[in-house]
Write a protein that holds these residues in place. Sequence first.
Motif, PDB file in Angstrom:
ATOM      1  N   THR A 122       0.923  -1.464   0.050  1.00 37.61           N
ATOM      2  CA  THR A 122       0.002  -0.090  -0.093  1.00 37.61           C
ATOM      3  C   THR A 122       0.787   1.248   0.104  1.00 37.61           C
ATOM      4  OG1 THR A 122      -1.584  -1.335   1.245  1.00 37.61           O
ATOM      5  CG2 THR A 122      -1.966   1.154   1.137  1.00 37.61           C
ATOM      6  N   ASP A 123       1.736   1.196   0.734  1.00 35.16           N
ATOM      7  CA  ASP A 123       2.903   2.495   0.566  1.00 35.16           C
ATOM      8  C   ASP A 123       3.341   3.096  -0.285  1.00 35.16           C
ATOM      9  OD1 ASP A 123       2.341   2.608   3.522  1.00 35.16           O
ATOM     10  OD2 ASP A 123       4.190   1.437   4.061  1.00 35.16           O
ATOM     11  N   SER A 124       3.816   1.824  -1.492  1.00 35.20           N
ATOM     12  CA  SER A 124       4.534   2.204  -2.516  1.00 35.20           C
ATOM     13  C   SER A 124       3.326   2.863  -3.506  1.00 35.20           C
ATOM     14  CB  SER A 124       5.006   1.076  -3.267  1.00 35.20           C
ATOM     15  OG  SER A 124       6.044   0.573  -2.436  1.00 35.20           O
ATOM     16  N   LEU A 125       2.133   2.198  -3.506  1.00 32.68           N
ATOM     17  CA  LEU A 125       0.890   2.692  -4.352  1.00 32.68           C
ATOM     18  C   LEU A 125       0.656   4.179  -3.740  1.00 32.68           C
ATOM     19  CD1 LEU A 125      -1.238  -0.672  -4.759  1.00 32.68           C
ATOM     20  CD2 LEU A 125       0.487   0.878  -6.287  1.00 32.68           C
ATOM     21  N   VAL A 142     -11.077   0.633 -12.760  1.00 39.61           N
ATOM     22  CA  VAL A 142     -12.249  -0.471 -13.058  1.00 39.61           C
ATOM     23  C   VAL A 142     -11.868  -1.800 -12.118  1.00 39.61           C
ATOM     24  CG1 VAL A 142     -13.765  -1.364 -14.563  1.00 39.61           C
ATOM     25  CG2 VAL A 142     -12.930   0.551 -14.979  1.00 39.61           C
ATOM     26  N   SER A 143     -12.347  -2.067 -11.134  1.00 42.72           N
ATOM     27  CA  SER A 143     -12.047  -3.301 -10.411  1.00 42.72           C
ATOM     28  C   SER A 143     -13.229  -4.087 -10.579  1.00 42.72           C
ATOM     29  CB  SER A 143     -12.055  -2.767  -8.774  1.00 42.72           C
ATOM     30  OG  SER A 143     -12.010  -3.984  -8.142  1.00 42.72           O
ATOM     31  N   LEU A 144     -12.862  -5.496 -11.290  1.00 39.21           N
ATOM     32  CA  LEU A 144     -13.538  -6.553 -11.484  1.00 39.21           C
ATOM     33  C   LEU A 144     -12.907  -7.801 -10.791  1.00 39.21           C
ATOM     34  CD1 LEU A 144     -13.386  -7.549 -15.269  1.00 39.21           C
ATOM     35  CD2 LEU A 144     -11.984  -5.755 -13.993  1.00 39.21           C
ATOM     36  N   GLY A 145     -13.666  -8.708 -10.721  1.00 37.98           N
ATOM     37  CA  GLY A 145     -13.412 -10.165 -10.135  1.00 37.98           C
ATOM     38  C   GLY A 145     -12.980  -9.915  -8.540  1.00 37.98           C
ATOM     39  N   GLU A 146     -11.823  -9.612  -8.278  1.00 40.56           N
ATOM     40  CA  GLU A 146     -11.125  -9.757  -6.949  1.00 40.56           C
ATOM     41  C   GLU A 146     -11.536  -8.522  -6.061  1.00 40.56           C
ATOM     42  OE1 GLU A 146     -10.295 -12.840  -5.950  1.00 40.56           O
ATOM     43  OE2 GLU A 146     -10.474 -13.332  -8.205  1.00 40.56           O
ATOM     44  N   LEU A 154      -7.317  -0.095  -3.197  1.00 38.91           N
ATOM     45  CA  LEU A 154      -7.528   0.687  -4.291  1.00 38.91           C
ATOM     46  C   LEU A 154      -8.337   1.828  -4.024  1.00 38.91           C
ATOM     47  CD1 LEU A 154      -8.913  -2.067  -6.826  1.00 38.91           C
ATOM     48  CD2 LEU A 154      -6.895  -0.698  -6.777  1.00 38.91           C
ATOM     49  N   SER A 155      -9.160   1.827  -2.670  1.00 38.53           N
ATOM     50  CA  SER A 155      -9.600   3.234  -2.430  1.00 38.53           C
ATOM     51  C   SER A 155      -8.552   4.089  -1.577  1.00 38.53           C
ATOM     52  CB  SER A 155     -10.659   2.895  -1.123  1.00 38.53           C
ATOM     53  OG  SER A 155     -11.640   1.766  -1.439  1.00 38.53           O
ATOM     54  N   GLU A 156      -7.440   3.550  -1.024  1.00 38.29           N
ATOM     55  CA  GLU A 156      -6.645   4.359  -0.280  1.00 38.29           C
ATOM     56  C   GLU A 156      -5.484   5.059  -1.583  1.00 38.29           C
ATOM     57  OE1 GLU A 156      -4.145   2.053   2.191  1.00 38.29           O
ATOM     58  OE2 GLU A 156      -5.804   1.768   3.703  1.00 38.29           O
ATOM     59  N   LEU A 157      -5.469   4.264  -2.778  1.00 36.19           N
ATOM     60  CA  LEU A 157      -5.004   4.930  -3.944  1.00 36.19           C
ATOM     61  C   LEU A 157      -5.637   5.942  -4.446  1.00 36.19           C
ATOM     62  CD1 LEU A 157      -2.562   4.544  -5.922  1.00 36.19           C
ATOM     63  CD2 LEU A 157      -3.733   2.846  -7.179  1.00 36.19           C
ATOM     64  N   ILE A 158      -6.833   5.644  -4.736  1.00 32.66           N
ATOM     65  CA  ILE A 158      -7.662   6.851  -5.271  1.00 32.66           C
ATOM     66  C   ILE A 158      -7.738   8.168  -4.455  1.00 32.66           C
ATOM     67  CG2 ILE A 158     -10.032   7.701  -6.045  1.00 32.66           C
ATOM     68  CD1 ILE A 158      -8.631   5.941  -7.900  1.00 32.66           C
ATOM     69  N   VAL A 171     -16.598  -0.079  -9.439  1.00 32.10           N
ATOM     70  CA  VAL A 171     -16.677  -1.467  -8.906  1.00 32.10           C
ATOM     71  C   VAL A 171     -17.506  -2.190  -9.750  1.00 32.10           C
ATOM     72  CG1 VAL A 171     -17.110  -2.997  -7.118  1.00 32.10           C
ATOM     73  CG2 VAL A 171     -15.771  -0.797  -6.707  1.00 32.10           C
ATOM     74  N   VAL A 172     -17.135  -3.131 -10.179  1.00 34.43           N
ATOM     75  CA  VAL A 172     -18.113  -4.089 -11.066  1.00 34.43           C
ATOM     76  C   VAL A 172     -18.313  -5.337 -10.536  1.00 34.43           C
ATOM     77  CG1 VAL A 172     -18.545  -5.012 -13.522  1.00 34.43           C
ATOM     78  CG2 VAL A 172     -17.188  -3.017 -13.140  1.00 34.43           C
TER      79      VAL A 172
END
Length: 389
Positions: A122-125, A142-146, A154-158, A171-172
């Motif tokens: 997470t820190d690197s992202l 666009v998150s799908l599958g996992e 991904l929320s912290e990255l955004i 989220v799909v």
Amino acid sequence: MVLEATVICLDNSEWMRNGDYSPSRLESQYDAVGILCNDRTQTNPENTVGILSMASKGVELLVSPTEDIGKILACFSKIKIGGESDLATTIQISQLALKHRKNKNGGQRIVVFVGSPISTDTDSLIKIGKQLKKNSIALDIVSLGEINENQKILSELIESVNNGDNSHLIVVPPGVSPADALYTSTLMQDSPFAPAPTNSSSGGVLGSSNGFDGFGVDPELDPELAMALRVSTEEARANEEARAKAAIEESANSGALVNDNEEDEETLMQRALELSMRDYEPEPVTNTTTNNIEESNNDDDLDEDEALRLALEMSMVHSPETKPDTTNNNSTINPEYLNSLLGSVDVDLTDPQIQAALAQLSGENVNNNDSNNNTNSKKRKNDDSDDSK
């Protein structure tokens, strides 16, 4: 739409073989990418789109940012599934591709499709996200599958990239087409092919909109097409209503015919009954004495006096077994026949009244015989006198 250069990153790892999205994660991803590329290039002729793969032999830039949609779509055939995706390296190479674009004007955006677990910490992202924010580069994922496994990172990255709500996480869920999710997301809010936009920072999955969502038409941008669709819809509705009305009338007419047939049958039955009652005429009773005897035999409450009276009446009737003496004008009664007749009606022959009646009848028979003999003798005397004369 404003001028913007976009790099789209495709996930081609082994995880994209899964079939939780029809027909597979990779194929459904291709459909969504094709729609997004058409939207970018048609909304503004100067917009450019680049394609980058995230796995297989490593992160690879397949097409540099270009306006040629044919070149963009042709690169899909070169993508092969394999390996694991590297999200951190993908974002950094996409940033370099945008830096070396031909047209330096306009905005910059990176769209990443993530369909496999993220191995980067997470820190690197977050550090990469802050760098994107510094260079005024928007990021859409666009998150799908996992979904559940990648949701937090991904929320912290955004959040680290977001600057004035220019970055979103879309989220799909499984079973939902990624293309439909893009249609209802803020990523295509200015697209003439998309329905009404949503203002959620997560981008949403599916949104509600105007009456032309199923056709992908915006009435404000293409009023003639919207009017044609509206007229076609109204005509189809009118035809359906006309067919329904005709079906109702037909059913009502058939019901009336059935009722008429039932009434006709009832009328015929009633007429037939009347005719049958007219044709029936009961036979007249010719022998009242015999009829009275039959009715009296069916009555169980007759007393002995009535039984005696009936027996006397029946004794006066000529029996077929005993023929009367036809030589005499007056009828005589056979005592034996009378006794058998009285016995058949359960009469007590020892009753004094019965004995008196029998004696009286016997006396009358004797008197009748005497009178008959006297009459015969007188006739013979008269005949003899006539002969002598």
